[in-house]
Design a protein around this motif. Structure first.
Motif, PDB file in Angstrom:
ATOM      1  N   PRO A  29      -7.296   1.759   5.015  1.00 21.77           N
ATOM      2  CA  PRO A  29      -7.716   1.440   6.389  1.00 21.77           C
ATOM      3  C   PRO A  29      -9.225   1.605   6.602  1.00 21.77           C
ATOM      4  N   VAL A  89       0.843  -1.204   0.000  1.00 22.57           N
ATOM      5  CA  VAL A  89       0.000   0.000   0.000  1.00 22.57           C
ATOM      6  C   VAL A  89       0.881   1.257   0.000  1.00 22.57           C
ATOM      7  N   TRP A 104     -12.281  -1.857  15.310  1.00 25.13           N
ATOM      8  CA  TRP A 104     -12.451  -1.410  13.922  1.00 25.13           C
ATOM      9  C   TRP A 104     -13.305  -0.152  13.864  1.00 25.13           C
ATOM     10  N   ILE A 133       0.612  10.655   6.540  1.00 24.41           N
ATOM     11  CA  ILE A 133      -0.312  10.474   7.661  1.00 24.41           C
ATOM     12  C   ILE A 133      -1.000   9.120   7.556  1.00 24.41           C
ATOM     13  N   ASP A 134      -1.239   8.696   6.325  1.00 22.31           N
ATOM     14  CA  ASP A 134      -1.972   7.456   6.114  1.00 22.31           C
ATOM     15  C   ASP A 134      -1.143   6.225   6.489  1.00 22.31           C
ATOM     16  N   VAL A 153      -7.141  17.200   8.639  1.00 23.28           N
ATOM     17  CA  VAL A 153      -6.045  17.494   7.705  1.00 23.28           C
ATOM     18  C   VAL A 153      -6.582  18.169   6.451  1.00 23.28           C
ATOM     19  N   LEU A 175       0.952   4.192  -2.709  1.00 19.98           N
ATOM     20  CA  LEU A 175       0.713   5.586  -2.327  1.00 19.98           C
ATOM     21  C   LEU A 175       1.757   6.497  -2.951  1.00 19.98           C
ATOM     22  N   SER A 188      -3.827  -0.738  11.186  1.00 19.97           N
ATOM     23  CA  SER A 188      -5.084  -1.416  10.890  1.00 19.97           C
ATOM     24  C   SER A 188      -4.823  -2.777  10.275  1.00 19.97           C
ATOM     25  N   ILE A 189      -3.812  -2.846   9.408  1.00 19.62           N
ATOM     26  CA  ILE A 189      -3.560  -4.135   8.767  1.00 19.62           C
ATOM     27  C   ILE A 189      -2.993  -5.130   9.774  1.00 19.62           C
ATOM     28  N   PHE A 235      -9.375  15.266  -2.787  1.00 18.29           N
ATOM     29  CA  PHE A 235      -8.625  14.845  -3.970  1.00 18.29           C
ATOM     30  C   PHE A 235      -9.336  15.243  -5.253  1.00 18.29           C
ATOM     31  N   PRO A 237      -5.780   3.892  -2.373  1.00 22.50           N
ATOM     32  CA  PRO A 237      -4.731   3.500  -1.410  1.00 22.50           C
ATOM     33  C   PRO A 237      -4.841   4.240  -0.080  1.00 22.50           C
ATOM     34  N   ILE A 238      -5.196   5.544  -0.133  1.00 20.66           N
ATOM     35  CA  ILE A 238      -5.350   6.290   1.118  1.00 20.66           C
ATOM     36  C   ILE A 238      -6.503   5.697   1.928  1.00 20.66           C
ATOM     37  N   MET A 271     -11.224   2.693  14.904  1.00 19.22           N
ATOM     38  CA  MET A 271     -10.299   3.050  13.822  1.00 19.22           C
ATOM     39  C   MET A 271     -11.019   3.885  12.772  1.00 19.22           C
ATOM     40  N   MET A 317     -11.154  -1.107   4.799  1.00 15.62           N
ATOM     41  CA  MET A 317     -10.959  -2.398   5.453  1.00 15.62           C
ATOM     42  C   MET A 317     -11.821  -2.475   6.707  1.00 15.62           C
ATOM     43  N   LEU A 321      -8.020  18.448  -5.826  1.00 11.26           N
ATOM     44  CA  LEU A 321      -6.622  18.320  -6.230  1.00 11.26           C
ATOM     45  C   LEU A 321      -6.494  17.939  -7.704  1.00 11.26           C
ATOM     46  N   PHE A 335      -0.368  16.005  -1.330  1.00 10.55           N
ATOM     47  CA  PHE A 335      -0.600  14.561  -1.388  1.00 10.55           C
ATOM     48  C   PHE A 335       0.426  13.803  -0.551  1.00 10.55           C
ATOM     49  N   PHE A 379      -8.655  12.680   8.950  1.00  9.96           N
ATOM     50  CA  PHE A 379      -8.636  13.159   7.571  1.00  9.96           C
ATOM     51  C   PHE A 379      -9.529  14.372   7.356  1.00  9.96           C
ATOM     52  N   ILE A 400       1.837  14.765   2.148  1.00 11.48           N
ATOM     53  CA  ILE A 400       1.460  14.870   3.564  1.00 11.48           C
ATOM     54  C   ILE A 400       0.339  13.869   3.874  1.00 11.48           C
ATOM     55  N   PHE A 401      -0.659  13.811   2.986  1.00  9.00           N
ATOM     56  CA  PHE A 401      -1.739  12.840   3.167  1.00  9.00           C
ATOM     57  C   PHE A 401      -1.189  11.415   3.226  1.00  9.00           C
ATOM     58  N   ALA A 402      -0.281  11.108   2.304  1.00 11.19           N
ATOM     59  CA  ALA A 402       0.269   9.753   2.249  1.00 11.19           C
ATOM     60  C   ALA A 402       1.009   9.426   3.538  1.00 11.19           C
ATOM     61  N   ILE A 432      -1.578   4.615   9.935  1.00  7.01           N
ATOM     62  CA  ILE A 432      -2.935   4.065  10.078  1.00  7.01           C
ATOM     63  C   ILE A 432      -3.033   2.754   9.293  1.00  7.01           C
ATOM     64  N   VAL A 433      -2.462   2.760   8.100  1.00  7.84           N
ATOM     65  CA  VAL A 433      -2.468   1.535   7.296  1.00  7.84           C
ATOM     66  C   VAL A 433      -1.776   0.422   8.057  1.00  7.84           C
TER      67      VAL A 433
END
Lengths: 224, 227
Positions: free
Chosen positions: B177, A117, B202, A151-152, B216, A121, A159-160, B153, B173-174, B205, B180, B156, A145, B213, A147-149, A155-156
């Motif tokens: 989480p 992931v 979950w 931060i993500d 941000v 990103l 969570s995974i 986005f 991809p963002i 989360m 999921m 964007l 983008f 988000f 910055i977003f990536a 969390i990714v």
């Protein structure tokens, strides 16, 4: 002067890498996994180098938004590209190890999925840059983008992790019992990767600078 | 503060009115959702017991795909006649504009989801009414995650080449989480299991994702719109 420094650094990275490969090849095979275990001396350092690149990309992006200085934008794109290469090396070495030990190239385990992931990103970051022509807009949007990536990513990963995990627990910095010289080899290989990353980033930075100079010359030529 | 929310509301109402008069995004999105639901029936045996186990995932794939169509139009709609420039020049903050647009998109995305959900239930024999209030909660939270990331986005990508491709490329991809979490929760709920123990994390989360988000996006939206 800068040229010479870059060549010296590049040569140092190469020599260190060659030395590490020789030393690691000389280690005895690991008791359970055999020779394939040695891939970890590359797998872990490239992962750490990739993480460092992601952090540097965040710094570059935030600094660009604060100062609007294109040097930081060039830094962000350079480290992102180098980081993607490192992360790709991490995924490939991991995949080779998985084929030998697990019998499969890929599994949808927590760490593998989060690494993929992350890769997607930051690949998206480069795709976004390619799609925008105007330099200021490109730099601004790419920084947002990035910055977003960044931060993500945590969390990714968290969570995974709840989802499923099959990846071996950390060997080097997770309380495993590793002989001292093996530990040293891993650290030295990390150093080699960091050096390599710096050299690649600086080379890419200069390319970016030259590109901007060409663009501005072209604009001046069109203006007349 | 009250002025801010009134500005948000004005933008929301404007967007919804424009959409309801043409219905271009909602109609396309609904039709697309139905087509994906149809395609799923070829991918696996629709009446098997296993379908119910993967139903949470399938449903959110439909929502994510169909939602992107709505979100793609959100800022693209403002391009003809330079409406976007006028909106940016309007005496309201970027945050108010963003929140207004996000709320309008939220209503539209939720509408598509609420139509697709019963259709999914009928076609695939999924008991979506079993835990209805909790399912609604997951739907609300998941749709907000989709909307807030999709709206920023959308702003964007509005001016760039390959807009229709770039939005999902950047958004999914963002959203990993959030999607999921929503998938895990939904799969449990349509099988009649309420949210408890394991699945509470979950839910947390998902809420955390929404909060982070949204915050941000509100901070960065001014940069995206004004440059």
């Amino acid at each position: 002067m800068r040229d010479k420094l870059l060549f010296v650094l590049g040569a140092a990275a190469m020599v260190l890498l060659a030395r590490n490969i020789l030393v690691i090849a000389g280690f005895p095979n690991e008791a359970n996994q055999g020779a394939i275990f040695k891939i970890i001396f590359f797998h872990v350092p490239v992962a750490m180098a990739a993480m460092g690149c992601a952090a540097a990309a965040l710094v570059g992006s935030v600094m660009f938004l604060l100062t609007r200085n294109f040097k930081y934008d060039a830094l962000a794109v350079s480290v992102t590209e180098v980081g993607l290469a490192f992360l790709a090396a991490n995924l490939v070495t991991g995949s080779i190890w998985g084929r030998v030990i697990w019998g499969i190239w890929w599994t949808w385990d927590a760490r593998l999925t989060s690494a993929l992931v992350c890769w997607l990103l930051y690949a998206g970051y480069l795709m976004l840059r390619h799609a925008i022509e105007e330099p200021t807009q490109r730099a601004t949007f790419a920084a947002v983008f990035s910055i977003f990536a960044f931060i993500d990513v945590p969390i990714v990963i968290f969570s995974i992790k709840w989802w499923r995990t099959q990846h071996p627990q950390p060997v080097f910095w997770g309380g495993g019992s590793i002989p001292g010289d093996w530990y040293l080899a891993a650290v030295l290989n990390l150093l080699a990767m960091v050096l390599l990353g710096i050299v690649l980033t600086v080379a890419r930075l200069r390319q970016e600078e030259a590109q901007r100079e060409i663009d501005s010359l072209r604009r001046t030529a069109h203006a007349f | 503060m009250i002025a801010f929310f009134r500005q948000v509301l004005v933008v929301t109402v404007k967007d919804l009115r424009a959409e309801l008069r043409t219905k271009e995004a909602v109609n396309a999105s609904l039709a697309f959702a139905l087509v994906i639901l149809l395609m799923f029936s070829f991918a696996f045996d629709p009446l098997e017991e296993t379908t119910r186990e993967i139903s949470g995932g399938l449903l959110w794939i439909v929502f994510a795909f169909a939602g992107t169509l709505v979100l793609n139009r959100s800022f693209a709609r403002e391009q003809p006649n330079d409406c976007l420039d006028a909106l940016i020049a309007a005496p309201i903050s970027g945050a108010a504009l963003f929140l207004g647009k996000a709320l309008a998109n939220y209503v539209l995305v939720l509408a598509v989801e609420l139509v697709a959900l019963p259709v999914f239930g009928i076609f695939y024999g999924v008991h979506w009414t079993a835990q209805f209030p909790q399912l609604m909660l997951v739907l609300l939270l998941g749709a907000w995650a989709l909307t807030v990331v999709g709206t920023i986005f959308s702003a964007l990508t509005v001016n760039i080449r390959l807009r229709e491709v770039m939005l999902p490329m950047l958004t999914y991809p963002i959203l990993v989480p959030a999607l999921m979490g929503a998938m895990q929760l939904t799969a449990g709920l349509v099988n009649g299991k309420p949210i408890s123990g394991d699945t509470v994390s979950w839910l947390k989360m998902l809420i955390g994702f929404d909060v982070i988000f949204t915050a941000v996006s509100l901070v960065l939206v001014e940069t995206v719109l004004v440059g």
